[in-house]
Design a protein around this motif. Structure first.
Motif, PDB file in Angstrom:
ATOM      1  N   PHE A   1       0.722  -1.218   0.026  1.00 50.25           N
ATOM      2  CA  PHE A   1       0.037  -0.108  -0.029  1.00 50.25           C
ATOM      3  C   PHE A   1       0.882   1.345  -0.138  1.00 50.25           C
ATOM      4  O   PHE A   1       0.395   2.211   0.066  1.00 50.25           O
ATOM      5  N   GLY A   2       2.207   1.118  -0.290  1.00 45.77           N
ATOM      6  CA  GLY A   2       3.263   2.230  -0.179  1.00 45.77           C
ATOM      7  C   GLY A   2       2.804   3.188  -1.316  1.00 45.77           C
ATOM      8  O   GLY A   2       3.074   4.479  -1.086  1.00 45.77           O
ATOM      9  N   ALA A   3       2.113   3.008  -2.424  1.00 47.06           N
ATOM     10  CA  ALA A   3       1.966   3.926  -3.365  1.00 47.06           C
ATOM     11  C   ALA A   3       0.436   4.756  -3.170  1.00 47.06           C
ATOM     12  O   ALA A   3       0.185   5.420  -4.079  1.00 47.06           O
TER      13      ALA A   3
ATOM     14  N   GLU B   1      -5.712   3.287   4.224  1.00 45.84           N
ATOM     15  CA  GLU B   1      -6.516   2.742   5.411  1.00 45.84           C
ATOM     16  C   GLU B   1      -7.658   1.642   5.279  1.00 45.84           C
ATOM     17  O   GLU B   1      -7.849   0.837   5.950  1.00 45.84           O
ATOM     18  N   ASP B   2      -8.439   2.240   4.035  1.00 44.01           N
ATOM     19  CA  ASP B   2      -9.340   1.349   3.526  1.00 44.01           C
ATOM     20  C   ASP B   2      -8.888  -0.074   3.174  1.00 44.01           C
ATOM     21  O   ASP B   2      -9.644  -1.070   3.533  1.00 44.01           O
ATOM     22  N   MET B   3      -7.692  -0.111   2.548  1.00 43.00           N
ATOM     23  CA  MET B   3      -7.080  -1.306   2.180  1.00 43.00           C
ATOM     24  C   MET B   3      -6.669  -2.198   3.423  1.00 43.00           C
ATOM     25  O   MET B   3      -6.439  -3.394   3.487  1.00 43.00           O
ATOM     26  N   GLN B   4      -6.004  -1.478   4.610  1.00 47.09           N
ATOM     27  CA  GLN B   4      -5.907  -2.111   5.709  1.00 47.09           C
ATOM     28  C   GLN B   4      -6.816  -2.930   6.329  1.00 47.09           C
ATOM     29  O   GLN B   4      -6.763  -4.155   6.637  1.00 47.09           O
ATOM     30  N   VAL B   5      -8.014  -2.260   6.310  1.00 47.41           N
ATOM     31  CA  VAL B   5      -9.251  -2.973   6.942  1.00 47.41           C
ATOM     32  C   VAL B   5      -9.634  -3.964   5.909  1.00 47.41           C
ATOM     33  O   VAL B   5      -9.928  -5.026   6.439  1.00 47.41           O
ATOM     34  N   PHE B   6      -9.509  -3.720   4.699  1.00 47.47           N
ATOM     35  CA  PHE B   6      -9.932  -4.862   3.734  1.00 47.47           C
ATOM     36  C   PHE B   6      -8.906  -6.100   3.936  1.00 47.47           C
ATOM     37  O   PHE B   6      -9.186  -7.180   4.203  1.00 47.47           O
ATOM     38  N   LEU B   7      -7.576  -5.832   3.912  1.00 43.25           N
ATOM     39  CA  LEU B   7      -6.600  -6.860   4.307  1.00 43.25           C
ATOM     40  C   LEU B   7      -6.942  -7.723   5.553  1.00 43.25           C
ATOM     41  O   LEU B   7      -6.923  -8.755   5.396  1.00 43.25           O
TER      42      LEU B   7
ATOM     43  N   GLU C   1       2.988   2.455  12.050  1.00 46.52           N
ATOM     44  CA  GLU C   1       1.543   2.417  12.327  1.00 46.52           C
ATOM     45  C   GLU C   1       0.835   1.261  11.540  1.00 46.52           C
ATOM     46  O   GLU C   1      -0.088   0.415  12.203  1.00 46.52           O
ATOM     47  N   GLU C   2       1.173   1.139  10.261  1.00 41.73           N
ATOM     48  CA  GLU C   2       0.597  -0.134   9.624  1.00 41.73           C
ATOM     49  C   GLU C   2       0.885  -1.376  10.051  1.00 41.73           C
ATOM     50  O   GLU C   2      -0.092  -2.116  10.116  1.00 41.73           O
ATOM     51  N   ALA C   3       2.154  -1.546  10.254  1.00 42.34           N
ATOM     52  CA  ALA C   3       2.646  -2.922  10.891  1.00 42.34           C
ATOM     53  C   ALA C   3       1.919  -3.005  12.420  1.00 42.34           C
ATOM     54  O   ALA C   3       1.462  -4.335  12.506  1.00 42.34           O
TER      55      ALA C   3
ATOM     56  N   PRO D   1      -6.956  -6.837  20.018  1.00 38.99           N
ATOM     57  CA  PRO D   1      -7.791  -7.852  19.388  1.00 38.99           C
ATOM     58  C   PRO D   1      -7.653  -8.019  17.902  1.00 38.99           C
ATOM     59  O   PRO D   1      -7.425  -7.220  17.196  1.00 38.99           O
ATOM     60  N   ASP D   2      -7.872  -9.316  17.581  1.00 41.30           N
ATOM     61  CA  ASP D   2      -7.692  -9.535  16.199  1.00 41.30           C
ATOM     62  C   ASP D   2      -8.928  -8.886  15.296  1.00 41.30           C
ATOM     63  O   ASP D   2      -8.712  -8.954  13.928  1.00 41.30           O
ATOM     64  N   ASP D   3      -9.830  -8.577  15.991  1.00 37.53           N
ATOM     65  CA  ASP D   3     -11.168  -8.008  15.196  1.00 37.53           C
ATOM     66  C   ASP D   3     -11.094  -6.561  15.197  1.00 37.53           C
ATOM     67  O   ASP D   3     -12.075  -5.723  14.964  1.00 37.53           O
ATOM     68  N   ARG D   4      -9.700  -5.962  15.375  1.00 38.63           N
ATOM     69  CA  ARG D   4      -9.767  -4.424  15.555  1.00 38.63           C
ATOM     70  C   ARG D   4      -9.943  -3.624  14.142  1.00 38.63           C
ATOM     71  O   ARG D   4     -10.044  -4.299  12.963  1.00 38.63           O
ATOM     72  N   GLU D   5     -10.636  -2.520  14.379  1.00 42.55           N
ATOM     73  CA  GLU D   5     -10.992  -1.660  13.349  1.00 42.55           C
ATOM     74  C   GLU D   5     -10.175  -0.507  13.373  1.00 42.55           C
ATOM     75  O   GLU D   5      -8.999  -0.140  14.329  1.00 42.55           O
ATOM     76  N   LEU D   6     -10.332   0.528  12.491  1.00 40.36           N
ATOM     77  CA  LEU D   6      -9.659   1.743  12.407  1.00 40.36           C
ATOM     78  C   LEU D   6      -9.598   2.443  13.830  1.00 40.36           C
ATOM     79  O   LEU D   6      -8.711   3.047  14.081  1.00 40.36           O
ATOM     80  N   THR D   7     -10.626   2.498  14.511  1.00 44.11           N
ATOM     81  CA  THR D   7     -10.621   3.229  15.885  1.00 44.11           C
ATOM     82  C   THR D   7      -9.953   2.629  16.787  1.00 44.11           C
ATOM     83  O   THR D   7      -9.366   3.542  17.634  1.00 44.11           O
ATOM     84  N   ALA D   8      -9.267   1.452  16.467  1.00 44.52           N
ATOM     85  CA  ALA D   8      -8.152   0.901  17.500  1.00 44.52           C
ATOM     86  C   ALA D   8      -6.667   1.838  17.429  1.00 44.52           C
ATOM     87  O   ALA D   8      -6.184   1.786  18.448  1.00 44.52           O
ATOM     88  N   LYS D   9      -6.600   2.493  16.375  1.00 45.71           N
ATOM     89  CA  LYS D   9      -5.659   3.304  16.219  1.00 45.71           C
ATOM     90  C   LYS D   9      -5.415   4.467  17.166  1.00 45.71           C
ATOM     91  O   LYS D   9      -4.488   5.232  17.568  1.00 45.71           O
TER      92      LYS D   9
END
Length: 257
Positions: free
Chosen positions: A159-161, A168-174, A193-195, A221-229
């Motif tokens: 997602f570097g480019a 962030e959308d792709m992180q949730v997707f992945l 942050e991504e890692a 938690p493994d079911d984390r969403e973006l709000t976890a950040k």
């Protein structure tokens, strides 16, 4: 969970320069492991060795107990560029590896249909890559790699480019795809942050030569969403990993100076 991927004492030199030295890492089946490090830590070299694109100068890499001796369908690789085929539609891109594996037309269609639905690409089934956004093209690349049902999915700055929101959308997707498929993932990223958001573990590489400086468990938690950040736990883990990366980078820079 048994160990699916094992690196033992892996080193790699280019001429007289050591890019990696004595790297030992074990990844359990179904784990999501991220690798971070400053420039010169050999992150992409490490992933290329696991992918079988480079041979280690020393040490061994095994997958399911079998030595890695070259590229193979049991390892799916996705790079920053995605490298989708511009002349193939989305569904034919996803089917590409399945054709090479010699799967029947019916089985190819079943798998392609499932991954189109899983990755949200069904509406773009017959679109060409030029008609897609950058994030959509990366979804195609990930779906194509996963459709072959590899033992390990290897991600090199995928997602570097992308812009921040798309990333962030792709992180949730992945994370969603990883939970649904149970695929083992080894991902290289420069983004701490991504890692921390994606991984169950974060391997920190020191620089020149690249070597394991720390193996940090991500206790979220493994079911984390973006709000976890925004949680204190996440911010503390991110700071811990950032300090490790910067600390080893500063020590190397001071030694060179």
């Amino acid at each position: 969970m048994g160990v699916v991927l094992s690196l033992s004492g892996v080193g790699r030199t280019f001429g007289t320069k050591a890019a990696l030295e004595n790297v030992s890492v074990e990844v359990a089946a179904g784990q999501f492991v991220c690798v971070v490090g400053a420039s010169g830590s050999g992150k992409s070299t490490l992933l290329s060795i696991v992918a079988g694109l480079l041979a280690p100068t020393s040490g061994t890499v095994t997958l399911g107990g079998t030595p890695v001796a070259g590229p193979g369908p049991e390892r799916g690789l996705v790079s920053q560029s995605g490298a989708v085929y511009p002349w193939r539609t989305v569904e034919r891109n996803i089917a590409f590896g399945l054709e090479l594996l010699g799967l029947s037309r019916r089985e190819r269609r079943t798998r392609v249909d499932w991954y189109l639905a899983e990755t949200g690409l069904e509406p773009f089934r017959r679109a060409l890559p030029k008609q897609l956004s950058g994030g959509q093209r990366q979804r195609v690349a990930i779906a194509r790699a996963l459709a072959c049902e590899p033992e390990v999915l290897l991600l090199d700055e995928p997602f570097g480019a992308l812009d921040v929101q798309t990333k962030e959308d792709m992180q949730v997707f992945l994370r969603s795809v990883w939970r649904d498929t149970g695929t083992t993932v080894l991902m290289v990223t420069h983004d701490v942050e991504e890692a921390v958001f994606l991984g169950q573990r974060v391997i920190v590489l020191a620089s020149d030569p690249g070597r394991v400086a720390a193996d940090v468990p991500v206790t979220l938690p493994d079911d984390r969403e973006l709000t976890a950040k925004r949680s204190p736990e996440f911010l503390a883990l991110r700071a811990q990993v950032e300090d490790l990366v910067r600390g080893y980078h500063r020590r190397h820079a001071g030694a060179v100076a």
